[in-house]
Enzyme design. Structure first.
Site, PDB file in Angstrom:
ATOM      1  N   SER A 169       0.842  -1.197   0.000  1.00 48.77           N
ATOM      2  CA  SER A 169       0.000   0.000   0.000  1.00 48.77           C
ATOM      3  C   SER A 169       0.872   1.240   0.000  1.00 48.77           C
ATOM      4  CB  SER A 169      -0.894   0.002   1.246  1.00 48.77           C
ATOM      5  OG  SER A 169      -1.567   1.237   1.394  1.00 48.77           O
ATOM      6  N   TYR A 174      -2.013  -0.731  10.566  1.00 50.58           N
ATOM      7  CA  TYR A 174      -2.059  -1.064   9.141  1.00 50.58           C
ATOM      8  C   TYR A 174      -0.830  -0.530   8.409  1.00 50.58           C
ATOM      9  CZ  TYR A 174      -3.716  -1.279   4.317  1.00 50.58           C
ATOM     10  OH  TYR A 174      -3.825  -1.535   2.975  1.00 50.58           O
ATOM     11  N   LYS A 234       2.255  -2.695   6.364  1.00 49.89           N
ATOM     12  CA  LYS A 234       2.633  -2.511   4.967  1.00 49.89           C
ATOM     13  C   LYS A 234       4.099  -2.105   4.839  1.00 49.89           C
ATOM     14  CE  LYS A 234      -1.280  -3.811   3.350  1.00 49.89           C
ATOM     15  NZ  LYS A 234      -1.375  -5.131   2.672  1.00 49.89           N
TER      16      LYS A 234
END
Length: 244
Positions: free
Chosen positions: A136, A149, A153
């Site tokens: 991402s 999150y 990533k």
């Protein structure tokens, strides 16, 4: 530029919904014998109805040992797309251990586990291969309330470079695709509020979020022989978001 995967066997995790599903369907359309893995049987059933050529596999990747046994039982693969991913949103100061473990177990630990099994087979059979991770833009671009999150990533990007370094001598290429917000059904739902979306859109020179095809085409390119000299790449698919 035509991309074909005739004679290749591909595994896609997180293939029940969203990007993983779209990637699996496109791989099959391009000739790959594709296995779609998901933890939701209903999603696999609807995928099979949509694309009968796809082989489906029900598996919960959060269980390390069971996941390894399942992947080993599926046989050898030439291509791997690690698309399975989850998120829990909340302020950094309020993140709980269970939130941290839930997101890291899927986004990093499960990805590591699946990649290890698939790559070992590639090495043993001296077949070479290609692995693409769905990372991402959030790996390098901080997002409020996405501390866990974003961290996962970042870890995926770093792991990809080490895999590229260690697996490259075996003719196994490992790369990342790093999209911004993508207009899957979930993306449309999550970013439909202009008050939330416009501040991000205003920073994207192309003036739009990524469409599913933007990401799918990038993944297929990196899997293909057209990208035979790309290894350890983190490919931003974000319309210029990160240049501002």
């Amino acid at each position: 530029m035509e991309i074909k995967f005739d004679g290749k066997r591909a595994l896609v995790t997180g293939a029940g919904k969203g990007l993983g599903r779209a990637i699996a369907v496109k791989l099959a359309a391009c000739g790959a014998k594709t296995v779609a893995l998901s933890r939701t049987q209903d999603d696999l059933d609807s995928l099979k109805a949509e694309c009968p050529a796809i082989e489906t596999c029900l598996a919960d990747l959060s269980d390390w040992t069971t996941a390894r046994q399942t992947i080993q039982g599926l046989g050898h693969f030439d291509l791997l797309v690690n698309s399975a991913g989850v998120s829990r949103v909340g302020p950094f100061l309020e993140t709980k251990e269970e939130d941290f473990d839930y997101v890291f177990n899927t986004n990093v630990k499960a990805l590591y586990n699946v990649s290890q099994v698939v790559a070992k087979s590639m090495v043993e059979k001296k077949s070479g291969g290609a692995i693409v991770q769905l990372s991402s833009a959030a790996s390098t671009q901080a997002l409020k309330d996405h501390a866990v999150y974003c961290s996962t990533k970042g870890a995926v990007d770093s792991l990809t470079t080490v895999m590229a370094l260690e697996l490259g001598p075996h003719n196994i290429r490992t790369n990342c695709v790093n999209p911004t917000v993508t207009m899957t059904a979930m993306g449309v739902y999550a970013w439909s509020d202009p008050a939330k979306a416009n501040p991000v859109l205003n920073r994207i020179p192309l003036g739009r979020f990524a469409e599913v095809e933007d990401v799918v085409n990038s993944v297929l390119f990196l899997l293909s022989d057209k990208a035979s000299y790309l290894n350890g790449v983190t490919l931003p698919v974000e319309g210029g978001l990160l240049i501002g």
